[in-house]
Design an enzyme around this catalytic site. Sequence first.
Site, PDB file in Angstrom:
ATOM      1  N   PRO A  14       2.695  18.174 -12.604  1.00  0.00           N
ATOM      2  CA  PRO A  14       1.966  16.952 -12.248  1.00  0.00           C
ATOM      3  C   PRO A  14       1.031  16.554 -13.384  1.00  0.00           C
ATOM      4  O   PRO A  14       0.239  17.374 -13.852  1.00  0.00           O
ATOM      5  CB  PRO A  14       1.178  17.375 -10.999  1.00  0.00           C
ATOM      6  CG  PRO A  14       1.119  18.865 -11.036  1.00  0.00           C
ATOM      7  CD  PRO A  14       2.341  19.322 -11.755  1.00  0.00           C
ATOM      8  N   LEU A  15       1.126  15.327 -13.818  1.00  0.00           N
ATOM      9  CA  LEU A  15       0.333  14.848 -14.962  1.00  0.00           C
ATOM     10  C   LEU A  15      -0.311  13.506 -14.631  1.00  0.00           C
ATOM     11  O   LEU A  15       0.380  12.482 -14.513  1.00  0.00           O
ATOM     12  CB  LEU A  15       1.234  14.695 -16.196  1.00  0.00           C
ATOM     13  CG  LEU A  15       1.806  16.014 -16.741  1.00  0.00           C
ATOM     14  CD1 LEU A  15       2.919  15.741 -17.749  1.00  0.00           C
ATOM     15  CD2 LEU A  15       0.715  16.868 -17.366  1.00  0.00           C
ATOM     16  N   THR A  16      -1.616  13.506 -14.494  1.00  0.00           N
ATOM     17  CA  THR A  16      -2.348  12.270 -14.205  1.00  0.00           C
ATOM     18  C   THR A  16      -2.171  11.285 -15.348  1.00  0.00           C
ATOM     19  O   THR A  16      -2.278  11.651 -16.520  1.00  0.00           O
ATOM     20  CB  THR A  16      -3.840  12.596 -13.981  1.00  0.00           C
ATOM     21  OG1 THR A  16      -3.940  13.288 -12.745  1.00  0.00           O
ATOM     22  CG2 THR A  16      -4.697  11.352 -13.920  1.00  0.00           C
ATOM     23  N   ALA A  47      -1.126  13.517  -9.636  1.00  0.00           N
ATOM     24  CA  ALA A  47      -1.946  13.670  -8.438  1.00  0.00           C
ATOM     25  C   ALA A  47      -2.167  12.304  -7.790  1.00  0.00           C
ATOM     26  O   ALA A  47      -2.497  11.326  -8.453  1.00  0.00           O
ATOM     27  CB  ALA A  47      -3.276  14.308  -8.799  1.00  0.00           C
ATOM     28  N   GLN A  89       2.435  15.034  -5.499  1.00  0.00           N
ATOM     29  CA  GLN A  89       1.236  15.877  -5.436  1.00  0.00           C
ATOM     30  C   GLN A  89       0.105  15.120  -4.734  1.00  0.00           C
ATOM     31  O   GLN A  89      -0.271  14.025  -5.135  1.00  0.00           O
ATOM     32  CB  GLN A  89       0.755  16.317  -6.818  1.00  0.00           C
ATOM     33  CG  GLN A  89      -0.319  17.400  -6.662  1.00  0.00           C
ATOM     34  CD  GLN A  89      -0.949  17.855  -7.953  1.00  0.00           C
ATOM     35  OE1 GLN A  89      -1.505  17.047  -8.687  1.00  0.00           O
ATOM     36  NE2 GLN A  89      -0.857  19.139  -8.240  1.00  0.00           N
ATOM     37  N   TYR A 167     -10.720  20.732  -7.676  1.00  0.00           N
ATOM     38  CA  TYR A 167     -10.782  19.605  -6.743  1.00  0.00           C
ATOM     39  C   TYR A 167     -11.138  20.088  -5.325  1.00  0.00           C
ATOM     40  O   TYR A 167     -11.411  21.260  -5.113  1.00  0.00           O
ATOM     41  CB  TYR A 167      -9.479  18.812  -6.814  1.00  0.00           C
ATOM     42  CG  TYR A 167      -9.312  18.213  -8.196  1.00  0.00           C
ATOM     43  CD1 TYR A 167     -10.155  17.190  -8.626  1.00  0.00           C
ATOM     44  CD2 TYR A 167      -8.381  18.714  -9.097  1.00  0.00           C
ATOM     45  CE1 TYR A 167     -10.054  16.676  -9.918  1.00  0.00           C
ATOM     46  CE2 TYR A 167      -8.280  18.200 -10.385  1.00  0.00           C
ATOM     47  CZ  TYR A 167      -9.120  17.178 -10.785  1.00  0.00           C
ATOM     48  OH  TYR A 167      -9.043  16.678 -12.057  1.00  0.00           O
TER      49      TYR A 167
HETATM   50  C1  LIG Z   1      -2.929  14.848 -19.241  1.00  0.00           C
HETATM   51  C2  LIG Z   1      -2.841  15.894 -18.163  1.00  0.00           C
HETATM   52  C3  LIG Z   1      -2.876  15.483 -16.846  1.00  0.00           C
HETATM   53  C4  LIG Z   1      -2.797  16.434 -15.821  1.00  0.00           C
HETATM   54  N1  LIG Z   1      -2.791  16.040 -14.524  1.00  0.00           N
HETATM   55  C5  LIG Z   1      -2.631  16.941 -13.544  1.00  0.00           C
HETATM   56  C6  LIG Z   1      -2.502  16.531 -12.191  1.00  0.00           C
HETATM   57  O1  LIG Z   1      -2.527  15.339 -11.865  1.00  0.00           O
HETATM   58  N2  LIG Z   1      -2.352  17.508 -11.269  1.00  0.00           N
HETATM   59  C7  LIG Z   1      -2.312  18.834 -11.593  1.00  0.00           C
HETATM   60  O2  LIG Z   1      -2.162  19.687 -10.704  1.00  0.00           O
HETATM   61  N3  LIG Z   1      -2.404  19.247 -12.851  1.00  0.00           N
HETATM   62  C8  LIG Z   1      -2.544  18.341 -13.826  1.00  0.00           C
HETATM   63  N4  LIG Z   1      -2.580  18.751 -15.121  1.00  0.00           N
HETATM   64  C9  LIG Z   1      -2.347  20.168 -15.415  1.00  0.00           C
HETATM   65  C10 LIG Z   1      -0.854  20.381 -15.644  1.00  0.00           C
HETATM   66  O3  LIG Z   1      -0.105  20.073 -14.481  1.00  0.00           O
HETATM   67  C11 LIG Z   1      -0.553  21.839 -16.005  1.00  0.00           C
HETATM   68  O4  LIG Z   1      -0.983  22.715 -14.997  1.00  0.00           O
HETATM   69  C12 LIG Z   1      -1.245  22.241 -17.276  1.00  0.00           C
HETATM   70  O5  LIG Z   1      -0.897  21.341 -18.276  1.00  0.00           O
HETATM   71  C13 LIG Z   1      -0.840  23.680 -17.688  1.00  0.00           C
HETATM   72  O6  LIG Z   1       0.546  23.805 -17.641  1.00  0.00           O
HETATM   73  P1  LIG Z   1       1.232  25.113 -17.067  1.00  0.00           P
HETATM   74  O7  LIG Z   1       0.479  25.478 -15.820  1.00  0.00           O
HETATM   75  O8  LIG Z   1       2.672  24.737 -16.811  1.00  0.00           O
HETATM   76  O9  LIG Z   1       1.097  26.095 -18.157  1.00  0.00           O
HETATM   77  C14 LIG Z   1      -2.685  17.817 -16.147  1.00  0.00           C
HETATM   78  C15 LIG Z   1      -2.643  18.202 -17.502  1.00  0.00           C
HETATM   79  C16 LIG Z   1      -2.716  17.266 -18.486  1.00  0.00           C
HETATM   80  C17 LIG Z   1      -2.645  17.727 -19.926  1.00  0.00           C
END
Ligand SMILES: Cc1cc2nc3c(=O)[nH]c(=O)nc-3n(C[C@H](O)[C@H](O)[C@H](O)COP(=O)(O)O)c2cc1C
Length: 284
Positions: A14-16, A47, A89, A167
Amino acid sequence: MGKFNLSHRVVLAPLTRSRSYNNVPQPHTILYYSQRASNGALLISEATGVSETAQGYPNTPGIWTKEQVEAWKPIVDAVHAKGATFFCQLWHVGRMFDSAGKTPVSSTDKILTPKIGDDGTVISQFIQPRRLRREEIPDIVNHFRLAARNAIEAGFDGVEMQGANGYLLEQFMKDKVNDRTDEYGGSLENRCRFVLEVVEAVVNEIGGERVGIKLSPFSELGECGESNPKECVHSLEPMRKAFNDGHNYGEWSSSMRLSLSAKSKLGLIDGTVKVSLAADSRFP
Ligand SMILES: Cc1cc2nc3c(=O)[nH]c(=O)nc-3n(C[C@H](O)[C@H](O)[C@H](O)COP(=O)(O)O)c2cc1C
């Protein structure tokens, strides 16, 4: 993964993105997710807020209105057209909130310290949160339940609860934040109570095989830490009891991000719940 046929173990995290203007996913999001989809892949969405009070960052999507659900539909369709599985998510930011205009809610009324940049300037000035009253908690649980229902209505295959990274769910679980004296604070079981109520409500709504939760027991993001990091593994104890997965957490390595199949021991959960852990450098 349970009833889902995946062809490999590489998952889109998940990437915001902060491109959902007015909290509504935009048509350009169709391209973004379909570019990242392939046959047999698993994608987890950025998310997505469960209610208006869950939002903390500008232009992040939500899934509590009809307009938002309708906006997600063509995005989910495009991912499915590529043969991928798509989980939404669900999050509530709690006190991780730095915009004016509302009072964030949390397990506590402790405010986060401002984020200071390398040059000494303030990047984020957080707002004083308000401790949720006992009688308000069922409403938040219900927001997760309704959001999960909406996610299925939008076509998602399942949901992942954002229980990591500082969170709201984590603000209840971690003892450096949760200073409540009611049944939602104090012991580990009490601190996990809210999260387990959310999991139970969502599982009852859409079925356990469609539900996951992301945890980061060793992370201190958002000042969400455990007072005794060496015993962090035990912070998962109520989750282990609930999910009855029998996994030895002590053997996990720092680079792992796992999905576990799990079933309810406490009778809370009817079905299979996926638990994924955010990787963290402080993993034992
Ligand atoms: C730009 C960015 C946005 C992210 N947004 C979220 C998100 O919306 N939800 C979430 O659970 N984690 C978010 N993360 C964390 C990533 O999902 C992920 O857990 C983290 O990059 C580490 O990766 P890994 O756990 O696969 O090693 C974000 C990370 C980055 C770099």
